[in-house]
Write an enzyme that holds these catalytic residues in place. Structure first.
Site, short mmCIF file in Angstrom:
data_model
loop_
_atom_site.label_atom_id
_atom_site.label_comp_id
_atom_site.label_asym_id
_atom_site.label_seq_id
_atom_site.Cartn_x
_atom_site.Cartn_y
_atom_site.Cartn_z
N ASP A 137 -50.10 -40.07 0.83
CA ASP A 137 -49.77 -39.64 2.20
C ASP A 137 -48.51 -40.31 2.74
O ASP A 137 -47.99 -39.88 3.76
CB ASP A 137 -50.96 -39.81 3.15
N HIS A 138 -47.99 -41.31 2.09
CA HIS A 138 -46.67 -41.89 2.37
C HIS A 138 -46.45 -43.04 1.41
O HIS A 138 -47.32 -43.37 0.59
CB HIS A 138 -46.53 -42.38 3.83
N HIS B 284 -57.06 -37.41 9.32
CA HIS B 284 -56.98 -38.85 9.53
C HIS B 284 -58.32 -39.55 9.48
O HIS B 284 -58.44 -40.68 8.99
CB HIS B 284 -56.30 -39.17 10.87
N ASP C 33 -54.41 -42.70 0.06
CA ASP C 33 -53.75 -43.47 1.11
C ASP C 33 -52.71 -44.43 0.54
O ASP C 33 -52.99 -45.19 -0.40
CB ASP C 33 -54.79 -44.30 1.87
N ASP C 34 -51.50 -44.40 1.13
CA ASP C 34 -50.48 -45.43 0.89
C ASP C 34 -50.01 -45.52 -0.56
O ASP C 34 -49.58 -46.58 -1.01
CB ASP C 34 -50.99 -46.81 1.32
N CYS D 254 -50.40 -42.42 8.43
CA CYS D 254 -51.46 -41.61 7.80
C CYS D 254 -51.76 -40.30 8.51
O CYS D 254 -51.65 -39.22 7.94
CB CYS D 254 -52.74 -42.44 7.71
#
Length: 497
Positions: A346-347, A141, A43-44, A82
């Site tokens: 994811d980003h 998610h 994540d992130d 996400c």
């Protein structure tokens, strides 16, 4: 006596022939064997790693993986949030409706559909082609793959009903996946404390004092089981950090001297840009005990910016260590010669860049994320600079596993880049969508078009002269805009109609 010697020679010759033939069969079997996949979704995770030339961040395990695998220097997600980003990853499809920009898109589109000829995800595609599929943590998610609200008890309904042979998770002292996702070291979480919490924590705990440590333990144990499987496997491991809250064991905080952590090189809002292209760091400010509440009107102080970056970097180092233990287990078990390893962020995330803290923009900082792929027996040492987008991962993995994709997807395989870094067949562009806008990234430019009334609706950034995207030069270079706009329109899926 002569007969005995002759018989001995015949037996010895036959034994040699048997060994040779067996060796050939084993060799042929390994050549035809489908590779395993260990896919680690983080994540992130923006490109703040040593291998991406950040001299401050301690990320030795990911740096080592990048040195022996393929480091993608220009990987861009299709949606900077996400759930929607993961939906594009899993389906190989760009968003076509505004619903596809939401975190709950997988829940609404995939979890209720009947099983059809078209697989729900690339994981389902692998399962149909003989793979044993295991999910641990956040791959779609949902924090644990099950559908329920943040403050509800877990249901038995899977977010991806057809993709997994096994779906496992250990929520530990937090009791549920979502509590663990937003958890603090004492077993409380953001929801239970009604957001009266800080956005960070230096926990005096071991690696398993936060849930990612428990997830890693599950992954290590599962790899031992999968080694003895008679089927190739896909193991998806979802690690939460560095997602907010920035919580990590103290030893990872201690890797850093806060004074040596720089603030963003671009800490102010871009010139010639409407504030609607940005946001007021709502996710960060939802942690109500944060010492400051940075907005577009009130930036964070340098001291608080360093504090938040320190927390984010500690989380990266925590995640890096956990990933390292998974990779070590793959090697210890002798699985590394037939296992593809993927680490995917994811980003990205604004760490005060453009005066924003968080994702949810279509600027470079929110769209560019980590992608490292280790292919068995590859000897890649040169980073891949060609532009790839998240939807391209689906067809690439299918090609590496010799699995046919019999339905249309938006992604294009970049296996050519894994063979002599040949980009001749790549489009070398990436499309991203959010905030009523479409953003096109080329080798030199980012062109963004917003479908809104607030002007300006066109933004152009020249990465040769302005890699930090600090000045919108669309009005200065209309010829560049006119040249790139038809390319941008190729990525217009009609979601803003």
């Amino acid at each position: 006596m002569l007969k005995i010697k002759l018989l001995h020679m015949i037996v010895k010759t036959l034994l040699k022939l048997f060994i040779i033939s067996t060796t050939i069969l084993v060799s042929c079997s390994k050549q035809n064997e489908k590779p395993n996949i260990v896919f680690i979704a983080v994540d992130d995770l923006r490109t703040d790693l040593g291998c991406y030339d950040n001299p401050v961040v301690h990320s030795p395990n990911l740096d080592k993986l990048a040195a022996t695998g393929f480091l993608f220097e220009n990987h861009f997600v299709n949606v900077p949030t996400c759930g929607a980003s993961r939906h594009s990853l899993l389906t190989g499809m760009r968003p076509t409706t505004k619903a596809h920009l939401g975190n709950d898109i997988t829940e609404h589109v995939l979890s209720d559909q009947p099983e059809t000829d078209i697989p729900e995800t690339f994981i389902h595609q692998l399962k149909r082609n003989g793979y044993h599929t295991v999910g641990i943590g956040k791959i779609s998610h949902s924090a644990d793959g099950l559908l329920y609200g943040y403050t509800e008890q877990p249901s038995n309904k899977r977010e991806l009903p057809y993709s997994w042979d096994e779906l496992i998770f250990n929520p530990g002292k937090w009791k549920t996946g979502w509590n663990a996702f937003f958890g603090y070291a004492n077993g409380e979480n953001r929801q239970s404390l009604d957001r009266q919490v800080k956005p960070y924590e230096k926990g005096k705990v071991s690696d398993t004092g936060y849930v990612d440590g428990l997830t890693t333990q599950l992954a290590i144990d599962k790899l031992r089981e999968l080694k003895n499987s008679n089927k190739p496997f896909f193991l998806g491991v979802g690690l939460f950090k560095p997602h907010l809250p920035f919580t990590a064991p103290k030893k990872y905080w201690d890797l850093y001297n806060r004074d040596s952590i720089p603030i963003s090189a671009n800490p102010t809002t871009p010139q010639n840009v409407n504030p609607q292209s940005l946001h007021n760091s709502h996710e960060l400010n939802g942690y109500k005990l944060g010492e400051e509440k940075p907005t577009l009107n009130q930036p964070a102080s340098d001291a608080y910016a360093k504090q938040l970056k320190h927390a984010y970097y500690a989380c990266i180092s925590y995640t890096d260590h956990l990933i390292g233990t998974i990779i070590d287990q793959i090697k210890t078990l002798g699985l590394d010669d037939n296992t593809i390893i993927v680490v995917w962020g994811d980003h990205g995330w604004h760490l005060g860049d453009q005066q924003v803290w968080g994702k949810h923009t279509i600027f470079e900082n929110a769209l560019k994320s980590t992608l490292i792929i280790k292919v068995p027996n590859s000897k890649q040492t040169k980073p891949i600079t060609s532009i790839v987008e998240t939807v391209d991962i689906y067809p690439t993995l299918m090609a590496l596993c010799n699995v046919n994709t019999n339905h249309t997807i938006d992604g294009e395989s970049f296996t050519n880049l894994l063979n002599n870094n040949d980009s001749s067949s790549q489009d070398d562009v990436a499309y991203s969508y959010f905030k009523n806008g479409i953003s096109l990234r080329t080798e030199r430019y980012r062109l963004t078009k917003y479908f809104r009334k607030a002007e300006p609706t066109i933004e152009l950034y020249d990465h040769d002269t302005d890699p930090l995207e600090s000045i919108n030069v669309a009005s200065k270079f209309p010829d560049v805009v006119n040249k790139l706009m038809p390319v941008l329109e190729k990525g217009n899926t009609g979601l803003y109609k």
